[in-house]
Design an enzyme around this catalytic site. Structure first.
Site, mmCIF file in Angstrom:
data_model
loop_
_atom_site.group_PDB
_atom_site.id
_atom_site.type_symbol
_atom_site.label_atom_id
_atom_site.label_comp_id
_atom_site.label_asym_id
_atom_site.label_seq_id
_atom_site.Cartn_x
_atom_site.Cartn_y
_atom_site.Cartn_z
ATOM 1 N NE ARG A 1 -2.694 1.118 3.583
ATOM 2 C CZ ARG A 1 -3.593 1.233 4.562
ATOM 3 N NH1 ARG A 1 -4.881 1.407 4.257
ATOM 4 N NH2 ARG A 1 -3.239 1.147 5.819
ATOM 5 C CG ASP B 1 -4.498 2.402 10.856
ATOM 6 O OD1 ASP B 1 -5.477 3.056 11.284
ATOM 7 O OD2 ASP B 1 -4.550 1.688 9.844
#
Length: 526
Positions: A165, A447
């Site tokens: 990603r 996160d």
């Protein structure tokens, strides 16, 4: 001897360890080629985001696009899925940090998403080390000796399929400029990965696979598709070798799921229900609407109407087009000191993943290897021996109103909810500033997405003079009092980087103007 880079490319930092192997003149020349070809379009698309936000601030709501109706109503399918992306029932995610990568690849999961985005603090050292770690992992030379624990970390014979990603279109890599302008972080991350590893991956029977974050329109997907075409042509690899899974983690992308699949159809692997960023997007886009204020984060589950509609539409859209539909994150971290807490949490994870499998999802995300057996069992009970269930297209009817219906029965803002948002935001930003983008907080792997929800809710509640369930109005003064109390529990401003974390959070919460991403502000501190 210092590196000599092509004209127009400048590095504004010392090369970290492995920097010369990663930042070769040829690799940076490739990144610069992508930057020169696509950065102007990237900036135009970001301007489009700002224009659409102004429309929402004036009371508009998004809807399905009239101009792309033919795409939604015509018959087409995405390219056939590569063999090593067919079975995706368990996907583990984590930053491109060496030990975490080895453990994730060895976890038993089918897929490992190695993250330069929300799970990584993008320090210069972290970003460059991450590229080297990926190259080593692909070549199976990645290894780590932990002398303190007397352990050696290296790859098993069988490992998860790797997906990377890159950072989103809104971010830049400030340490590298092309023609005097900071390079797009998306093009930097993806470009270096492709340049160093695409040919090697193909030779090993796989390919360069990506998770694409934060898209808000099919035009942003078209930009990625054009990047892939140029990259493949330049590197001399067949078109269609690159495959992308798009995180549907913004409310605007939810209205364009079909169109995003269509734009990337030759490079498409599927969509993922990025639930935490999706909630953040709902808060952000409708931040000024007092009739769309969300309750405590814990109450915004996948069972509430607008989240359930989003999940149902994602599965239907993907399966109709032959693409995978991947479920959301199970962020729980097992608590080995308290087996009862772990048992209760695993029961909730199993129920959540059973719900996803029954909705038609083909797999789901986990944040910790210990969750792998639970999630595999939940999907195995539904999928049986089949690698996926793309042949099942649910018959659902999701309207534009369904996607923006934010009423939650019994939903409330509580003092505990306010405190949790303050505490989680402070702890996460502190960890991020210290170089850790995947922080263990309250038995959850947090996160940037959950920190974004926390600070965005605080801003939304204050600006809309929202009331808690005890009748108290959420104000700036309330925030400041709770911030000081929660900060004291964490050791105060003198501890770690809590002084900077407090300064950042105050700027995000107390300003009358909303900051689009906390990482944009926090990036100046690292």
């Amino acid at each position: 001897m210092s590196m000599v880079y092509p004209k127009g490319i400048d590095i504004h930092a010392e090369l970290p360890a492995n920097g010369e192997a990663v930042l070769t003149p040829e690799a940076l020349g490739f990144v610069a080629q992508l930057q020169r070809a696509f950065n102007t379009r990237r900036q135009e698309l970001l301007a489009n985001r700002a224009q659409r936000q102004a429309e929402f601030d004036n009371g508009d709501l998004p809807g399905f696009l009239d101009e792309t109706k033919s795409v939604r109503e015509s018959d087409w399918r995405v390219a056939e899925t590569p063999a090593d992306l067919q079975n995706r029932r368990v996907e583990i995610t984590g930053p491109v940090e060496r030990k975490m990568m080895i453990n994730a690849l060895n976890s038993g999961a089918d897929i490992f998403m190695a993250d330069f985005e929300d799970a990584l603090s993008p320090t210069w050292d972290n970003v460059i080390a991450g590229q080297q770690n990926l190259s080593d992992a692909i070549r199976r030379t990645i290894r780590l000796e932990d002398a303190e624990r007397g352990k050696v970390y290296e790859l098993n014979d069988e490992t998860a399929t790797l997906i990377v990603r890159p950072r989103g279109w809104h971010l830049v890599e400030k340490h590298v400029t092309v023609d005097g302008e900071a390079v797009s972080a998306s093009l930097f991350d993806a470009g270096l990965y492709l340049f160093h590893n695409a040919t090697e991956l193909i030779a090993r029977g796989s390919g360069p696979y990506f998770y694409l974050p934060k898209l808000e329109s099919h035009l942003e997907a078209r930009l990625w598709n054009d990047v892939f075409i140029m990259a493949q042509d330049t590197l001399g690899i067949p078109r269609g070798t690159v495959r992308a899974t798009v995180l549907i983690e913004t409310i605007l992308a939810a209205f364009e799921m079909d169109e995003i699949l269509f734009e990337l159809r030759d490079h498409m692997a599927g969509h993922n229900a990025g639930r935490w960023d999706y909630i953040f997007s709902m808060i952000k886009k409708f931040r000024n609407r007092s009739d769309m204020v969300l309750p405590d984060r814990a109450q915004v589950t996948m069972a509430v109407p607008f989240m359930r509609s989003y999940a149902e539409l994602l599965v239907e859209t993907c399966h109709k087009r032959g693409a995978h539909a991947i479920g959301g994150m199970a962020a729980f971290i097992p608590n080995r000191r308290d087996p009862e807490v772990t048992e209760q949490a695993l029961s909730k994870v199993k129920n959540d993943k059973t719900r996803e499998a029954n909705q038609g999802f083909d797999g789901s995300w986990i944040a910790h290897p210990d969750l792998e057996p639970t999630v595999r069992e939940a999907f195995g009970n539904v999928l049986g021996d089949q690698p996926h269930q793309k042949d099942k297209v649910p018959d659902v009817s999701v309207s534009a109103q369904n996607l923006v219906e934010t009423d939650i029965e019994g939903g409330a803002i509580t003092e505990d909810g306010v405190r949790l948002n303050v505490s989680v935001a402070l702890q996460y930003v502190n960890a991020w500033l210290l170089g850790n983008g995947a922080a263990a907080i309250n038995n959850l792997m947090e996160d940037a997405a959950t920190a974004e929800i926390s600070r965005a809710q605080l801003w939304q509640w204050i600006q809309n003079e929202a009331k808690r369930d005890d009748g108290e109005t959420v104000t700036k003064a309330m925030y400041e009092q709770i911030r000081d109390e929660e900060l004291g529990k964490l050791g105060g401003k003198e501890a770690h980087r809590y002084a900077d974390a407090t300064e950042i959070l105050d700027a995000l919460v107390l300003s009358d103007e909303f900051t689009e991403f906390l990482t944009l502000r926090a990036y100046d501190y690292i």
